[in-house]
Design an enzyme around this catalytic site. Structure first.
Site, mmCIF file in Angstrom:
data_model
loop_
_atom_site.group_PDB
_atom_site.id
_atom_site.type_symbol
_atom_site.label_atom_id
_atom_site.label_comp_id
_atom_site.label_asym_id
_atom_site.label_seq_id
_atom_site.Cartn_x
_atom_site.Cartn_y
_atom_site.Cartn_z
ATOM 1 N N ASN B 13 0.808 -1.225 0.000
ATOM 2 C CA ASN B 13 0.000 0.000 0.000
ATOM 3 C C ASN B 13 0.838 1.271 0.000
ATOM 4 O OD1 ASN B 13 -2.411 -1.353 0.041
ATOM 5 N ND2 ASN B 13 -2.564 -1.366 2.267
ATOM 6 N N CYS B 126 3.216 7.686 11.806
ATOM 7 C CA CYS B 126 2.223 8.616 11.272
ATOM 8 C C CYS B 126 1.816 9.625 12.343
ATOM 9 C CB CYS B 126 1.004 7.857 10.758
ATOM 10 S SG CYS B 126 0.147 6.864 12.000
ATOM 11 N N ALA B 158 -5.480 0.792 9.801
ATOM 12 C CA ALA B 158 -4.393 0.199 10.609
ATOM 13 C C ALA B 158 -4.120 -1.195 10.071
ATOM 14 C CB ALA B 158 -4.792 0.130 12.077
ATOM 15 N N THR B 162 0.950 -2.873 12.001
ATOM 16 C CA THR B 162 0.716 -1.919 13.089
ATOM 17 C C THR B 162 0.026 -2.626 14.252
ATOM 18 O OG1 THR B 162 0.314 -0.265 11.400
ATOM 19 C CG2 THR B 162 -0.376 0.297 13.633
ATOM 20 N N ASN B 165 2.100 -5.083 16.423
ATOM 21 C CA ASN B 165 3.185 -4.496 17.206
ATOM 22 C C ASN B 165 2.881 -3.052 17.559
ATOM 23 O OD1 ASN B 165 5.514 -4.319 18.594
ATOM 24 N ND2 ASN B 165 6.872 -4.725 16.867
#
Lengths: 342, 294
Positions: B13, B126, B158, B162, B165
């Protein structure tokens, strides 16, 4: 008192109650409450900031006393009861869990929003490695359909959770909602099932009894309803009711009554009751710890706290989003002032 | 003036969103997309758009190192540790989009200048890209004793990395608030919200300044200037309301809407990372060009 227990109670006043007193617990209070609970035979006592380990923050409220000191104090007087800690992934970390375990915490309750169980993997694993008993705590359970709840519970079970809780964080579930959720989990999940209620709609006791009827064996309560919103299922009342029903909790009814009256009641600045704010929490389906924050924001912006809570419910805000309270309050106040100008 | 050549390592992505953003750059020329799965959407797209698509991983690229001077690593923290070494040996500038944190932390609107010569930079998280500029904006007026940020992102944005972890986010962001934002102490919280339709990324920054050092007018001005600085590379970045002052505390509300390139608009959290990556690459490129002229 016999050791055989049908139901295992976790007393949450020293964690959930943290919300009700703006995180102001002292070591002395924790020592007294934990010792009395231990002597009364309560198997698990949860101690943490209201939002779990590392919850002390501007977002949720700063702790008066470092929670690790409180955990250490509770451990020091609990020779029979096990001390539990709460951890919300995204707030607390594995490092915090390790520190709590080092101080003697024996149970880790890992809490996620009901649809986000997969963020608990690393913390449940870490707790198991630390030799702790683990609980998967699915918060705001009223916000997800039953099949979603089952799917998420199975994830936590696959990570190694020893028990899975249906957590009615908003005190919004009606008895039939509790029934279908616990029943589904009993059918699809092999580990212990638990229930954590809030009394915002005066249904905590009724919901707890329904949960037990459907097979839940792990139940949370707070003495004198010392928990967020209108508090949880009142523990001393619960042990008395269960005793009358012939259900063994292994907890001494008289000792619970005494500690509720003599030790916990003086901690509360005002007795816990169902105020219009806590009623709105349950009615709108909003996270119970939002109550005090909404009250503060309402007085800062000169608006009705109920309007804030209802709007938060509409926006499907989840647990932990306390920053939305001021944001929404500011918006409502702005909209109101525009109206007035017109 | 010729453009500086860049490559993207990773065709997921983030890599694919970078591909679209780089196509618009006036300074950078994307030549190559490197992946390991020839069937991936990213590599297929790369071929369609006429870029060199390498499906044999970094080794494939290192056989043709002339393809790029700057490489984005959009793989994983674990893979980056190996990639960082190989790319260093090949003399490439590296923009690390993973949480590996090998090189210095960079937020383009705050500390690009002091890292312009670094060979490997890391973009933190982010939440860090969205909030550290504001911590810095307060700190440059009144010293920040403590800064706390809360990042709320839609569940859909998410990814599995992500989620598995999540501690990496809180720990790395806290460090960035201190090291780049300048706060004496930093804390970060992340919340996933599953509401449908998905919510935009929202961030709240709380900063406590030194007692007696609060200057509301100057801080407000500094925050607004910073909003513009970040908007220059993340157009969907904005303050939701005026900052709220309370004693020595200032609270800042931010919203990040994505550009809607490869990723949907609600995933402002991913957009701010790719946009920051492109911005860093452009600054690197300008510097490389300037050095060549001398």
């Amino acid at each position: 008192m016999t050791n055989a227990r049908d139901i295992f109670i976790t007393e949450v006043a020293l964690r959930d109650g943290s919300h009700a007193i703006a995180h102001q617990f002292t070591v002395d209070q924790v020592l007294k409450v934990a010792k009395a609970l231990n002597d009364a035979g309560v198997p698990y006592i949860e101690v943490s900031h209201g939002d779990g380990l590392a919850g002390s923050s501007l977002q949720y409220g700063l702790s008066r006393t470092n929670e690790l000191e409180l955990i250490e104090a509770a451990v020091s007087v609990a020779d029979k009861s096990k001390i539990a800690v709460l951890l919300l992934p995204g707030i607390g970390t594995v490092k915090d869990l390790k520190e709590a375990a080092k101080l003697g915490a024996k149970m880790a309750r890992v809490a996620t929003h009901v649809t986000e169980a997969d963020v608990s993997l690393q913390h449940i694993h870490a707790a198991k490695e630390l030799g702790m008993e683990t609980v998967g705590f699915l918060m705001m359970s009223h916000m997800a359909p039953v099949d979603k709840l089952v799917e998420q519970a199975k994830l936590m079970e696959s990570y190694g959770a020893d028990s899975i809780y249906v957590v009615d964080s908003a005190g919004a579930l009606l008895p039939e909602g509790v029934r279908e959720r616990i029943r589904a989990l009993k059918q699809h999940v092999g580990v212990n099932i638990g229930f954590h209620g809030h009394n915002n709609l005066s249904l905590a006791m009724a919901n707890t009894l329904v949960a037990i009827e459907e097979g839940a064996t792990r139940i949370d309560g707070s003495v004198r309803c010392l928990g967020a919103g209108a508090g949880n299922t009142q523990t001393e009342v619960l042990v008395a009711v269960l005793d009358r029903m012939g259900i063994k909790t292994g907890v001494d009814v008289y000792k619970m009554m005494d500690l509720a009256e003599e030790i916990v009641a003086p901690i509360l600045q005002t007795p816990q009751e169902i105020t219009r704010d806590s009623l709105v929490l349950g009615y709108a389906g909003v996270y119970s710890s939002f109550a005090l924050h909404a009250k503060r924001a309402a007085s800062k912006f000169g608006i009705d706290s109920r309007d804030i809570l209802i709007e938060l419910g509409k926006r499907k805000v989840v647990g932990g989003q306390e920053d939305m309270i001021v944001d929404v309050a500011a918006e409502i106040a702005k909209a109101k002032s525009v109206e007035t100008v017109r | 003036m010729s453009k500086v050549k860049v490559a993207i390592l990773g065709s997921g992505n983030i890599g694919t969103d970078l591909m679209i953003k780089l196509g618009r750059s006036e300074i950078l020329e994307l030549t190559t997309v490197i992946g390991i799965d020839p069937e991936s959407d990213g590599l297929r797209r790369a071929k369609e758009l006429g870029y060199t698509a390498i499906d044999t991983g970094l080794e494939g690229f290192l056989e043709r190192p002339e393809l790029a001077d700057i490489v984005f690593d959009a793989t994983s923290a674990k893979a980056h540790i190996r990639h960082a070494k190989l790319l260093k040996e090949a003399g490439k500038k590296v923009i690390d989009m993973t949480p590996a944190a090998r090189g210095p932390f960079v937020v383009p609107s705050v500390n690009m200048g002091s890292n312009i010569e670094a060979e490997n930079i890391n973009l933190i998280t982010c939440g860090g890209q969205a909030t550290i500029p504001m911590v810095h904006a307060v700190n440059r007026v009144s010293p920040v004793e403590y800064a706390e940020i809360v990042a709320t992102i839609s569940s859909r944005s998410a990814g599995p990395g992500t989620r598995a972890n999540i501690d990496e986010f809180t720990v790395t962001t806290s460090r960035g608030i201190e090291e780049v934002g300048g706060a004496k102490k930093g804390k970060a919280i992340i919340i996933l919200n599953p509401a449908e339709p998905p919510i935009l990324m929202r961030d709240t920054v709380y900063a406590l300044v030194e007692e007696g050092k609060m200057d509301e007018a100057k801080i407000t001005q500094s925050i607004k200037e910073m909003e513009k600085a970040v908007q220059s590379y993340v157009p969907g970045y904005r303050l939701r309301t005026e900052p709220i002052f309370d004693g020595n505390k200032v609270t800042i509300f931010i919203e990040v809407e994505g550009a809607g390139d490869y990723l949907p608009k609600y995933s402002g959290n991913l957009d701010i990372m790719t946009a920051a990556g492109v911005k860093v690459a452009e600054e690197f490129a300008k510097n490389l060009k300037a050095n060549q002229l001398v």
